[in-house]
Design a protein around this motif. Sequence first.
Motif, PDB file in Angstrom:
ATOM      1  N   ASP A 128      -1.699  -1.483  -0.655  1.00 47.41           N
ATOM      2  CA  ASP A 128      -1.049  -0.204  -0.945  1.00 47.41           C
ATOM      3  C   ASP A 128      -1.431   0.339  -2.321  1.00 47.41           C
ATOM      4  O   ASP A 128      -1.113   1.486  -2.650  1.00 47.41           O
ATOM      5  CB  ASP A 128       0.465  -0.312  -0.820  1.00 47.41           C
ATOM      6  N   GLN A 129      -2.135  -0.453  -3.108  1.00 44.29           N
ATOM      7  CA  GLN A 129      -2.641  -0.010  -4.400  1.00 44.29           C
ATOM      8  C   GLN A 129      -4.148   0.259  -4.359  1.00 44.29           C
ATOM      9  O   GLN A 129      -4.761   0.511  -5.397  1.00 44.29           O
ATOM     10  CB  GLN A 129      -2.338  -1.065  -5.475  1.00 44.29           C
ATOM     11  N   ARG A 179      -1.773  -0.922   5.366  1.00 43.50           N
ATOM     12  CA  ARG A 179      -1.252   0.322   4.786  1.00 43.50           C
ATOM     13  C   ARG A 179      -1.896   0.477   3.413  1.00 43.50           C
ATOM     14  O   ARG A 179      -1.474  -0.110   2.423  1.00 43.50           O
ATOM     15  CB  ARG A 179       0.278   0.229   4.672  1.00 43.50           C
ATOM     16  N   ALA A 210      -3.629   2.916   0.167  1.00 39.83           N
ATOM     17  CA  ALA A 210      -3.181   4.069  -0.615  1.00 39.83           C
ATOM     18  C   ALA A 210      -3.775   5.372  -0.092  1.00 39.83           C
ATOM     19  O   ALA A 210      -3.140   6.430  -0.185  1.00 39.83           O
ATOM     20  CB  ALA A 210      -3.564   3.871  -2.083  1.00 39.83           C
ATOM     21  N   THR A 267      -1.797   2.809   8.203  1.00 41.61           N
ATOM     22  CA  THR A 267      -1.832   3.863   7.185  1.00 41.61           C
ATOM     23  C   THR A 267      -1.452   5.186   7.837  1.00 41.61           C
ATOM     24  O   THR A 267      -2.072   5.592   8.824  1.00 41.61           O
ATOM     25  CB  THR A 267      -3.237   3.980   6.571  1.00 41.61           C
TER      26      THR A 267
END
Length: 297
Positions: free
Chosen positions: A178-179, A200, A202, A229
């Motif tokens: 997510d980063q 998921r 970014a 995502t």
Amino acid sequence: MMFKKFVIFVGAVLCFNISSAQSKYTFPEDYKVLEVLPSITDSRITESNTPHLVVYNPTIKQGKLLLFMPGTGGVALKGPKDLFNTAVKQGYAVINLSYINRPAIAQICRKETLEANPDCASDFRINRIYGTNNFEFTTDKSYDAIVNRLIKLLEYLSEIDKDGNWDSYLEDGNLKWDQIAVSGQSQGGGMAAFIAKEHRVARVVDFSGGWDFSAKNKLATWYYNASKTPSHLWYGTYHVTEPMAKVIRASYIAMKIPENHIYPFSLPVPEGKKGHSNGVRNTGYTSQWIELLGQGN
């Protein structure tokens, strides 16, 4: 974890186990640029052992990581540096990953091979991204996989470059997806899309990301899989002159990329060049790159 390292200072650029092939492109002086051999991060790696390219600006707030993956035959040090410069300006730290990108999926998953295994393209991508399956048409080892290469690189950077805050992209030895924004061109764009389906992330920006099939003229089923995502974080581009433009667009629609997130590039392609790679090279698309990348920090 301790690493043996050799450091050469060249102006504002840090070079780690750098190859003899130097890029003529000059990033702004306040950027930190690192070129890191995969084998120095994991001694088991011997294939596709050309350096990763790492770029960020230590004078601004550290943002998300942009993982970029080249297309078939692509070399990380020769990547689209104007695009990377734009990404750094948008607040990203950038890694152009060196990974095994030959042969292309389209060269293997075709004709009799595809007839025998309609999931050939998916199996190929799992092998190249994760290294968790056996795929008879490559010699890739598990440690050659994209995920292992990225984890080992981030661990290495965490040791030798304290300014980079590289630990923020790792958690318990795994990637903090997510980063991480995932992107790439051609085969690399397809890798980014495949990852974004299963994690998921970014953001995902797919530049002309390939054309996987499950049968003749039938798109691979993985394009239709549910995505971890959300759709508003998906973006895709292609050039209208590409021979496979219609198929690439169809794959974006299958992946449910919103219509206003699909960019049909159409600027003239320089003589001798190809529309397929123009989207990551042509600075005439800088304003579109900014929209595609969004804000990294």
